[in-house]
Design a protein around this motif. Sequence first.
Motif, PDB file in Angstrom:
ATOM      1  N   HIS A  36      -0.503   3.458  -3.028  1.00 13.75           N
ATOM      2  CA  HIS A  36      -1.455   4.516  -2.734  1.00 13.75           C
ATOM      3  C   HIS A  36      -1.392   5.607  -3.787  1.00 13.75           C
ATOM      4  O   HIS A  36      -0.377   5.819  -4.427  1.00 13.75           O
ATOM      5  CB  HIS A  36      -1.208   5.081  -1.338  1.00 13.75           C
ATOM      6  CG  HIS A  36      -1.862   4.262  -0.292  1.00 13.75           C
ATOM      7  ND1 HIS A  36      -3.140   3.792  -0.386  1.00 13.75           N
ATOM      8  CD2 HIS A  36      -1.396   3.795   0.886  1.00 13.75           C
ATOM      9  CE1 HIS A  36      -3.443   3.101   0.676  1.00 13.75           C
ATOM     10  NE2 HIS A  36      -2.394   3.084   1.458  1.00 13.75           N
ATOM     11  N   TYR A  85     -13.282   4.148   3.860  1.00 14.39           N
ATOM     12  CA  TYR A  85     -13.867   2.805   3.868  1.00 14.39           C
ATOM     13  C   TYR A  85     -15.322   2.760   3.400  1.00 14.39           C
ATOM     14  O   TYR A  85     -15.698   1.859   2.636  1.00 14.39           O
ATOM     15  CB  TYR A  85     -13.728   2.192   5.260  1.00 14.39           C
ATOM     16  CG  TYR A  85     -14.129   0.741   5.318  1.00 14.39           C
ATOM     17  CD1 TYR A  85     -13.582  -0.198   4.442  1.00 14.39           C
ATOM     18  CD2 TYR A  85     -15.066   0.294   6.255  1.00 14.39           C
ATOM     19  CE1 TYR A  85     -13.952  -1.529   4.492  1.00 14.39           C
ATOM     20  CE2 TYR A  85     -15.430  -1.040   6.312  1.00 14.39           C
ATOM     21  CZ  TYR A  85     -14.877  -1.946   5.426  1.00 14.39           C
ATOM     22  OH  TYR A  85     -15.242  -3.268   5.473  1.00 14.39           O
ATOM     23  N   HIS A 143      -3.667  13.251   2.625  1.00 18.39           N
ATOM     24  CA  HIS A 143      -4.370  12.095   3.171  1.00 18.39           C
ATOM     25  C   HIS A 143      -3.378  11.388   4.078  1.00 18.39           C
ATOM     26  O   HIS A 143      -2.190  11.710   4.082  1.00 18.39           O
ATOM     27  CB  HIS A 143      -4.917  11.164   2.064  1.00 18.39           C
ATOM     28  CG  HIS A 143      -3.944  10.174   1.522  1.00 18.39           C
ATOM     29  ND1 HIS A 143      -3.288  10.347   0.334  1.00 18.39           N
ATOM     30  CD2 HIS A 143      -3.512   8.976   2.005  1.00 18.39           C
ATOM     31  CE1 HIS A 143      -2.500   9.316   0.089  1.00 18.39           C
ATOM     32  NE2 HIS A 143      -2.609   8.468   1.095  1.00 18.39           N
ATOM     33  N   TYR A 156      -8.409  -0.677   4.625  1.00 18.86           N
ATOM     34  CA  TYR A 156      -9.222   0.497   4.952  1.00 18.86           C
ATOM     35  C   TYR A 156     -10.213   0.270   6.095  1.00 18.86           C
ATOM     36  O   TYR A 156     -10.729   1.229   6.669  1.00 18.86           O
ATOM     37  CB  TYR A 156     -10.037   0.931   3.725  1.00 18.86           C
ATOM     38  CG  TYR A 156      -9.251   1.551   2.600  1.00 18.86           C
ATOM     39  CD1 TYR A 156      -7.988   2.113   2.792  1.00 18.86           C
ATOM     40  CD2 TYR A 156      -9.796   1.596   1.310  1.00 18.86           C
ATOM     41  CE1 TYR A 156      -7.286   2.685   1.749  1.00 18.86           C
ATOM     42  CE2 TYR A 156      -9.104   2.181   0.254  1.00 18.86           C
ATOM     43  CZ  TYR A 156      -7.853   2.721   0.488  1.00 18.86           C
ATOM     44  OH  TYR A 156      -7.174   3.297  -0.559  1.00 18.86           O
ATOM     45  N   GLN A 157     -10.496  -0.960   6.413  1.00 19.49           N
ATOM     46  CA  GLN A 157     -11.604  -1.285   7.311  1.00 19.49           C
ATOM     47  C   GLN A 157     -11.495  -0.591   8.669  1.00 19.49           C
ATOM     48  O   GLN A 157     -10.469  -0.647   9.341  1.00 19.49           O
ATOM     49  CB  GLN A 157     -11.657  -2.795   7.526  1.00 19.49           C
ATOM     50  CG  GLN A 157     -12.887  -3.252   8.275  1.00 19.49           C
ATOM     51  CD  GLN A 157     -12.980  -4.768   8.331  1.00 19.49           C
ATOM     52  OE1 GLN A 157     -13.290  -5.318   9.374  1.00 19.49           O
ATOM     53  NE2 GLN A 157     -12.699  -5.448   7.240  1.00 19.49           N
ATOM     54  N   HIS A 197       0.812  -1.209   0.000  1.00 18.40           N
ATOM     55  CA  HIS A 197       0.000   0.000   0.000  1.00 18.40           C
ATOM     56  C   HIS A 197       0.846   1.260   0.000  1.00 18.40           C
ATOM     57  O   HIS A 197       0.432   2.289  -0.498  1.00 18.40           O
ATOM     58  CB  HIS A 197      -0.985   0.005   1.173  1.00 18.40           C
ATOM     59  CG  HIS A 197      -0.379   0.205   2.517  1.00 18.40           C
ATOM     60  ND1 HIS A 197       0.170  -0.818   3.250  1.00 18.40           N
ATOM     61  CD2 HIS A 197      -0.239   1.324   3.266  1.00 18.40           C
ATOM     62  CE1 HIS A 197       0.599  -0.344   4.411  1.00 18.40           C
ATOM     63  NE2 HIS A 197       0.370   0.948   4.435  1.00 18.40           N
ATOM     64  N   PRO A 214      -6.350   2.144   8.316  1.00 19.15           N
ATOM     65  CA  PRO A 214      -7.451   3.072   8.031  1.00 19.15           C
ATOM     66  C   PRO A 214      -6.921   4.362   7.416  1.00 19.15           C
ATOM     67  O   PRO A 214      -5.947   4.941   7.891  1.00 19.15           O
ATOM     68  CB  PRO A 214      -8.070   3.300   9.409  1.00 19.15           C
ATOM     69  CG  PRO A 214      -7.803   2.017  10.136  1.00 19.15           C
ATOM     70  CD  PRO A 214      -6.440   1.604   9.685  1.00 19.15           C
ATOM     71  N   THR A 215      -7.578   4.801   6.358  1.00 23.47           N
ATOM     72  CA  THR A 215      -7.071   5.893   5.533  1.00 23.47           C
ATOM     73  C   THR A 215      -8.091   7.028   5.490  1.00 23.47           C
ATOM     74  O   THR A 215      -9.288   6.789   5.326  1.00 23.47           O
ATOM     75  CB  THR A 215      -6.759   5.375   4.116  1.00 23.47           C
ATOM     76  OG1 THR A 215      -5.752   4.361   4.219  1.00 23.47           O
ATOM     77  CG2 THR A 215      -6.275   6.482   3.205  1.00 23.47           C
ATOM     78  N   TYR A 216      -7.588   8.256   5.609  1.00 23.46           N
ATOM     79  CA  TYR A 216      -8.458   9.418   5.749  1.00 23.46           C
ATOM     80  C   TYR A 216      -8.098  10.512   4.749  1.00 23.46           C
ATOM     81  O   TYR A 216      -6.924  10.828   4.541  1.00 23.46           O
ATOM     82  CB  TYR A 216      -8.372   9.958   7.182  1.00 23.46           C
ATOM     83  CG  TYR A 216      -8.910   8.961   8.182  1.00 23.46           C
ATOM     84  CD1 TYR A 216     -10.252   8.985   8.556  1.00 23.46           C
ATOM     85  CD2 TYR A 216      -8.099   7.949   8.692  1.00 23.46           C
ATOM     86  CE1 TYR A 216     -10.765   8.040   9.435  1.00 23.46           C
ATOM     87  CE2 TYR A 216      -8.600   6.998   9.561  1.00 23.46           C
ATOM     88  CZ  TYR A 216      -9.944   7.046   9.926  1.00 23.46           C
ATOM     89  OH  TYR A 216     -10.449   6.093  10.778  1.00 23.46           O
ATOM     90  N   TYR A 249      -7.651  -3.894  -0.253  1.00 24.59           N
ATOM     91  CA  TYR A 249      -7.936  -2.603   0.350  1.00 24.59           C
ATOM     92  C   TYR A 249      -9.077  -2.679   1.361  1.00 24.59           C
ATOM     93  O   TYR A 249      -9.146  -1.861   2.275  1.00 24.59           O
ATOM     94  CB  TYR A 249      -8.228  -1.558  -0.730  1.00 24.59           C
ATOM     95  CG  TYR A 249      -6.954  -1.045  -1.359  1.00 24.59           C
ATOM     96  CD1 TYR A 249      -6.292   0.058  -0.824  1.00 24.59           C
ATOM     97  CD2 TYR A 249      -6.382  -1.681  -2.450  1.00 24.59           C
ATOM     98  CE1 TYR A 249      -5.103   0.519  -1.363  1.00 24.59           C
ATOM     99  CE2 TYR A 249      -5.197  -1.233  -3.004  1.00 24.59           C
ATOM    100  CZ  TYR A 249      -4.558  -0.136  -2.457  1.00 24.59           C
ATOM    101  OH  TYR A 249      -3.373   0.307  -2.996  1.00 24.59           O
ATOM    102  N   HIS A 294      -2.637   7.541   6.631  1.00 28.14           N
ATOM    103  CA  HIS A 294      -3.021   6.260   7.212  1.00 28.14           C
ATOM    104  C   HIS A 294      -2.771   6.375   8.711  1.00 28.14           C
ATOM    105  O   HIS A 294      -1.756   6.934   9.135  1.00 28.14           O
ATOM    106  CB  HIS A 294      -2.187   5.131   6.618  1.00 28.14           C
ATOM    107  CG  HIS A 294      -1.953   5.300   5.150  1.00 28.14           C
ATOM    108  ND1 HIS A 294      -2.984   5.282   4.226  1.00 28.14           N
ATOM    109  CD2 HIS A 294      -0.826   5.550   4.444  1.00 28.14           C
ATOM    110  CE1 HIS A 294      -2.492   5.489   3.016  1.00 28.14           C
ATOM    111  NE2 HIS A 294      -1.186   5.666   3.123  1.00 28.14           N
ATOM    112  N   SER A 304     -13.069   8.814   6.714  1.00 32.46           N
ATOM    113  CA  SER A 304     -12.578   7.501   6.297  1.00 32.46           C
ATOM    114  C   SER A 304     -13.017   7.217   4.861  1.00 32.46           C
ATOM    115  O   SER A 304     -14.137   7.559   4.460  1.00 32.46           O
ATOM    116  CB  SER A 304     -13.145   6.427   7.222  1.00 32.46           C
ATOM    117  OG  SER A 304     -12.948   5.128   6.681  1.00 32.46           O
TER     118      SER A 304
END
Length: 243
Positions: A38, A95, A204, A129-130, A34, A224-226, A125, A206, A93
Amino acid sequence: MTALPLKGASVLVLSALILTGIQSVNASDHDHEHDHDHTHNDHDHDHDHDHDHDHDHDHDHDHDHDSDIYSGYFDDDQVKDRALSDWEGDWQSVYPYLQDGTLDEVFAHKADNGDKTAEEYKAYYDTGYQTDVERIVIDGSSVTFFENGEERTGEYQYDGYEILTYQAGNRGVRFIFELEEASDDLPQYIQFSDHSIYPTDAHHYHLYWGDNREALLEEVTHWPTYYPSTLSGEEIVEEMVAH
């Protein structure tokens, strides 16, 4: 895989090596795809103001330099401390956009250029991402987590950075913040990874969180990605596909 709760995330314990005052970690069980894969270059170009942009070769050099850092190739002495203000803002998020199919275009794009099918990328992913933490707001030293209709806020202070070495040979940096007053409702530590290694505003990121600082460093499959909450799902797709 169930979403990790805000408190008490389960992670593996890390054996760390101390090298020139900076901890370098070998996460050998994961290729850290990732970080290569990304789709938005967080690296801000403000630091290039000391360079002469009138010379094309300088600009090309700066671009290559940034690209190397983004890909995880840098020297220890290039890494600098960062303040929580680098991640200040209102973040969402990504997700939910994976769950509702908005990101399917991204996975199809990856499949056209990668070594997995769109379905395989989506599964990969989905694990990464969860999360149930759908929103994070950072203001000064205050971090507010929004999870299942509830808000939890804590004050966090800088606790240094750690350099991670991955099996593929590239590296990454986690910037770590510790909860000032212990709470049963908040993680003791949060760790940011955004492909940058010195002060710059994130586009962004993680985020890793939990109560064991060292164990968190070994977590490389769940990130988790924002993205900014001002972006729509379609705008996030555009950002991802464009990069």
